[in-house]
Motif scaffolding. Structure first.
Motif, mmCIF file in Angstrom:
data_model
loop_
_atom_site.group_PDB
_atom_site.id
_atom_site.type_symbol
_atom_site.label_atom_id
_atom_site.label_comp_id
_atom_site.label_asym_id
_atom_site.label_seq_id
_atom_site.Cartn_x
_atom_site.Cartn_y
_atom_site.Cartn_z
ATOM 1 N N THR A 67 4.162 3.236 6.192
ATOM 2 C CA THR A 67 2.799 2.847 5.824
ATOM 3 C C THR A 67 2.852 1.975 4.584
ATOM 4 O OG1 THR A 67 1.969 4.962 6.657
ATOM 5 C CG2 THR A 67 0.479 3.663 5.276
ATOM 6 N N LEU A 68 2.301 0.781 4.681
ATOM 7 C CA LEU A 68 2.225 -0.130 3.543
ATOM 8 C C LEU A 68 0.871 0.036 2.858
ATOM 9 C CD1 LEU A 68 3.743 -3.375 5.108
ATOM 10 C CD2 LEU A 68 4.918 -1.525 3.908
ATOM 11 N N VAL A 69 0.908 0.199 1.539
ATOM 12 C CA VAL A 69 -0.329 0.370 0.770
ATOM 13 C C VAL A 69 -0.256 -0.512 -0.471
ATOM 14 C CG1 VAL A 69 -0.761 2.724 1.570
ATOM 15 C CG2 VAL A 69 0.661 2.348 -0.464
ATOM 16 N N PRO A 70 -1.402 -0.927 -1.001
ATOM 17 C CA PRO A 70 -1.390 -1.749 -2.220
ATOM 18 C C PRO A 70 -0.815 -0.971 -3.395
ATOM 19 C CG PRO A 70 -3.538 -1.836 -1.133
ATOM 20 C CD PRO A 70 -2.772 -0.719 -0.494
ATOM 21 N N VAL A 71 -0.115 -1.691 -4.254
ATOM 22 C CA VAL A 71 0.375 -1.083 -5.493
ATOM 23 C C VAL A 71 -0.801 -0.912 -6.423
ATOM 24 C CG1 VAL A 71 1.858 -1.382 -7.509
ATOM 25 C CG2 VAL A 71 2.652 -2.102 -5.251
ATOM 26 N N LYS A 72 -1.009 0.320 -6.895
ATOM 27 C CA LYS A 72 -2.166 0.603 -7.737
ATOM 28 C C LYS A 72 -1.898 0.208 -9.177
ATOM 29 C CE LYS A 72 -3.991 4.407 -4.926
ATOM 30 N NZ LYS A 72 -4.395 5.839 -4.921
ATOM 31 N N THR A 73 -2.755 -0.604 -9.706
ATOM 32 C CA THR A 73 -2.709 -0.993 -11.116
ATOM 33 C C THR A 73 -4.101 -0.787 -11.686
ATOM 34 O OG1 THR A 73 -3.310 -3.286 -10.646
ATOM 35 C CG2 THR A 73 -0.958 -2.748 -10.633
ATOM 36 N N PRO A 74 -4.223 -0.645 -13.013
ATOM 37 C CA PRO A 74 -5.553 -0.479 -13.606
ATOM 38 C C PRO A 74 -6.516 -1.585 -13.208
ATOM 39 C CG PRO A 74 -3.861 0.010 -15.218
ATOM 40 C CD PRO A 74 -3.143 -0.512 -14.007
ATOM 41 N N ALA A 75 -5.981 -2.826 -13.190
ATOM 42 C CA ALA A 75 -6.847 -3.956 -12.845
ATOM 43 C C ALA A 75 -7.282 -3.867 -11.397
ATOM 44 C CB ALA A 75 -6.114 -5.266 -13.099
ATOM 45 N N PRO A 94 -2.451 -9.290 -4.149
ATOM 46 C CA PRO A 94 -1.960 -7.923 -4.388
ATOM 47 C C PRO A 94 -0.541 -7.753 -3.865
ATOM 48 C CG PRO A 94 -3.482 -7.963 -2.538
ATOM 49 C CD PRO A 94 -3.538 -9.326 -3.148
ATOM 50 N N THR A 95 0.171 -6.803 -4.423
ATOM 51 C CA THR A 95 1.501 -6.454 -3.929
ATOM 52 C C THR A 95 1.411 -5.114 -3.215
ATOM 53 O OG1 THR A 95 2.059 -5.404 -6.040
ATOM 54 C CG2 THR A 95 2.690 -7.706 -5.758
ATOM 55 N N TYR A 96 2.400 -4.853 -2.359
ATOM 56 C CA TYR A 96 2.362 -3.658 -1.526
ATOM 57 C C TYR A 96 3.681 -2.906 -1.622
ATOM 58 C CZ TYR A 96 -1.677 -6.050 0.387
ATOM 59 O OH TYR A 96 -2.877 -6.687 0.511
ATOM 60 N N THR A 97 3.574 -1.596 -1.435
ATOM 61 C CA THR A 97 4.756 -0.754 -1.422
ATOM 62 C C THR A 97 4.740 0.093 -0.160
ATOM 63 O OG1 THR A 97 6.082 0.803 -2.719
ATOM 64 C CG2 THR A 97 3.698 1.185 -2.661
ATOM 65 N N VAL A 98 5.834 0.819 0.073
ATOM 66 C CA VAL A 98 5.951 1.686 1.240
ATOM 67 C C VAL A 98 5.653 3.106 0.801
ATOM 68 C CG1 VAL A 98 7.434 2.457 3.135
ATOM 69 C CG2 VAL A 98 7.693 0.138 2.202
ATOM 70 N N LYS A 99 4.600 3.676 1.334
ATOM 71 C CA LYS A 99 4.125 4.994 0.908
ATOM 72 C C LYS A 99 5.216 6.045 1.028
ATOM 73 C CE LYS A 99 0.369 8.294 1.885
ATOM 74 N NZ LYS A 99 -0.804 8.547 2.751
ATOM 75 N N GLU A 100 6.006 6.006 2.104
ATOM 76 C CA GLU A 100 7.017 7.036 2.355
ATOM 77 C C GLU A 100 8.270 6.876 1.488
ATOM 78 O OE1 GLU A 100 4.429 6.462 5.898
ATOM 79 O OE2 GLU A 100 5.544 5.127 4.553
ATOM 80 N N LEU A 101 8.396 5.761 0.755
ATOM 81 C CA LEU A 101 9.606 5.494 -0.029
ATOM 82 C C LEU A 101 9.341 5.550 -1.517
ATOM 83 C CD1 LEU A 101 11.175 2.521 1.988
ATOM 84 C CD2 LEU A 101 11.614 4.975 2.213
ATOM 85 N N GLY A 102 8.530 6.508 -1.939
ATOM 86 C CA GLY A 102 8.236 6.650 -3.357
ATOM 87 C C GLY A 102 9.493 6.826 -4.183
ATOM 88 N N GLY A 103 9.620 6.088 -5.267
ATOM 89 C CA GLY A 103 10.785 6.179 -6.137
ATOM 90 C C GLY A 103 11.893 5.217 -5.785
ATOM 91 N N SER A 109 8.360 -8.825 -1.712
ATOM 92 C CA SER A 109 8.204 -10.052 -0.923
ATOM 93 C C SER A 109 8.160 -9.717 0.559
ATOM 94 C CB SER A 109 9.354 -11.015 -1.208
ATOM 95 O OG SER A 109 9.325 -11.466 -2.536
ATOM 96 N N SER A 110 8.984 -8.743 0.977
ATOM 97 C CA SER A 110 9.003 -8.339 2.383
ATOM 98 C C SER A 110 7.722 -7.607 2.758
ATOM 99 C CB SER A 110 10.217 -7.448 2.658
ATOM 100 O OG SER A 110 11.414 -8.165 2.483
ATOM 101 N N THR A 111 7.256 -6.706 1.887
ATOM 102 C CA THR A 111 6.029 -5.975 2.213
ATOM 103 C C THR A 111 4.828 -6.919 2.259
ATOM 104 O OG1 THR A 111 5.699 -5.417 -0.135
ATOM 105 C CG2 THR A 111 6.857 -3.800 1.231
ATOM 106 N N GLU A 112 4.757 -7.855 1.321
ATOM 107 C CA GLU A 112 3.650 -8.808 1.315
ATOM 108 C C GLU A 112 3.662 -9.676 2.565
ATOM 109 O OE1 GLU A 112 3.674 -10.994 -2.355
ATOM 110 O OE2 GLU A 112 3.965 -9.159 -3.509
#
Length: 492
Positions: A67-75, A94-103, A109-112
């Motif tokens: 699952t790809l989700v946006p990277v949460k930042t204050p802004a 926005p940039t995105y990360t993989v929810k299941e790969l925390g840490g 670039s690949s997620t975007e």
């Protein structure tokens, strides 16, 4: 006339309705109005959204799910709460990360790329409604994609097999639809979650030094090598202005090998990602229960650990401390720290003194001592406030004046050219066949002893510590040189 005008109006209305229907096709089950014979080679936009509208993108394919989700930042959080997009407010994408790969370090670039190309597919052809989805690989799809948007809407579809006319394109349809399009898809939609893990393991940069002086040389203060490849751990510690081998014994490091070691410890890139969040069994499988090598080091005030596990062909499995990822790395990229040995890392030059630091040299070749005393007087004309220059003279046995500029210098070169041929750990019994003692102007001293240890081989011992094996040629060169120097003959 009126009849013609009326007919033209009817035709125009029909064209507008048909065109509008084609442009607003949605990937749902409500597309039965589209004819199965409809086709187009023009680009067909299947959804009208922006990447900042994406809340999540869930992908299930033949290699796993993520699952790809946006990277949460204050802004980003404040923008989301106000309902404004980053584009509308002049922000960046926005940039995105993989929810299941925390840490895990993520290649954003690949997620975007996957999000950008995955939520707004553009079809190259509309095949219309088909009677048999199985023919297009859509009954058991290669991937199922579910995109959730900020406004609560969704965009769900399936990816089938590659197009019969273009292997770079795929058949696709809505999740509950039999209306098929041909689209180009991002490769990431068909990959496992590890596809998104960054292969850039490490990139150290001394930003403090760079900002202060324009230079970016990294400041290494300690390096320790251990593991099965190092039965006796090797430690480099700071000595004067650089690193020196301090354990298992004191040695000068080979400067080129040390430079390569520091370079490889500052930057490391993997060929691929082998596993994420491995359990104990997986760690054992990859050789981390008994690693080939472990290097712990401090650079720019930060501590790092790299571990090389088992070998796989020409590669090794590698992990970075604090990152639960198993990488596969080319052996050439870790050779300096994982595949070396103590002898390789040592400077092979036995005598490392500078000639201008030498106050006296005593040479005993078994037939008596030869004492060379050096005196120096300050050269007032050349000397400056920052550096003193000297004129040198040398005397031999009985205070006999000898030639310093040529013969003494050439003899000193013979001593400096004695190199260690191979490693040695045990000191032979008996008396040395050659002893050379140095006294320096700073009060320090060194004693070099050479013991016969085999056919044309001698064991060199420096200040009581066994250093290694030297050759008969080196011994002959020194004994011939001191004889020529004391007798006033030319030393070549």
């Amino acid at each position: 006339m009126r009849s013609n005008i009326r007919n033209l109006i009817i035709v125009a209305v029909c064209i507008a309705v048909l065109g509008g229907a084609l442009l607003t096709l949605k990937l749902t089950g409500n597309d039965q109005a589209a004819s199965s014979s409809v086709s187009s080679t023009a680009s067909i936009e299947l959804v009208s959204k922006k990447s900042e509208d994406v809340v999540s993108m869930n992908v299930v394919n033949q290699k796993g799910s993520y699952t790809l989700v946006p990277v949460k930042t204050p802004a980003a959080s404040s923008k989301a709460s106000s309902g404004s997009s980053s584009a509308a407010s002049g922000g960046t994408e926005p940039t995105y990360t993989v929810k299941e790969l925390g840490g895990c370090p993520i290649n954003t670039s690949s997620t975007e790329s996957v999000v950008k190309n995955g939520f707004s597919l553009v079809a190259s052809k509309n095949l219309g409604t088909v009677s048999n989805l199985e023919e297009y690989g859509l009954k058991n799809p290669q991937a199922t994609v579910k995109v959730q948007f900020r406004d609560g809407s969704s965009y769900d579809y399936k990816i089938g097999r590659a197009s019969a006319t273009d292997s770079a394109s795929y058949y696709m349809c809505g999740l509950d639809s039999d209306h098929v399009y041909i689209v180009s898809v991002d490769q990431g939609l068909l990959e496992s979650p590890t596809y998104f893990v960054s292969t850039n393991i490490l990139a150290v940069n001394n930003t403090a030094a760079s900002s202060a002086s324009g230079a970016s040389e990294n400041n290494f203060t300690k390096i320790t090598l251990s593991g099965s490849n190092y039965p006796k751990p090797i430690t480099f510690s700071v000595y004067q202005t650089g690193l020196k081998i301090s354990s298992p014994a004191n040695y000068t490091a080979d400067s080129s090998k040390l430079d390569s070691l520091k370079t490889d410890l500052a930057t490391l890139t993997a060929d691929s990602v082998e596993a994420v969040n491995p359990d104990a069994d997986a760690l054992k499988k990859y050789g981390f229960d008994s690693p080939t090598a472990v290097v712990k080091y401090t650079v720019n005030g930060a501590d790092y650990t790299l571990t090389a596990g088992a070998k796989d062909g020409a590669d090794y499995y590698v992990m970075l401390g604090g990152v639960n990822v198993v990488y596969k790395v080319a052996s050439t990229s870790i050779q300096s720290w994982a595949l070396g040995n103590l002898f390789d890392l040592r400077d092979k030059q036995l005598v490392g003194a500078n000639i201008e630091s030498v106050k006296s040299i005593t040479v005993d070749a078994g037939s008596g001592e030869n004492v060379l005393n050096v005196t120096r007087t300050k050269d007032e004309k050349q000397s400056t406030e920052d550096k003193a220059y000297y004129n040198y003279k040398v005397t031999g046995n009985g205070g006999k004046a000898l030639d310093y500029d040529t013969n003494f210098r050439n003899f000193f070169v013979k001593l400096v050219n004695i190199n260690i041929l191979e490693n040695a750990e045990e000191k032979p019994s008996g008396q040395p066949v050659l002893t050379v003692k140095f006294q320096y102007y700073d009060g320090a001293a060194d004693t070099f002893e050479f013991y016969k240890s085999g056919d044309r081989r001698y064991t060199a011992v420096v200040n009581g510590q066994v250093f290694g094996i030297v050759t008969q040629d080196d011994m002959d060169s020194v004994t011939a040189g001191i004889t020529a120097l004391e007798s006033g003959k030319a030393v070549s």
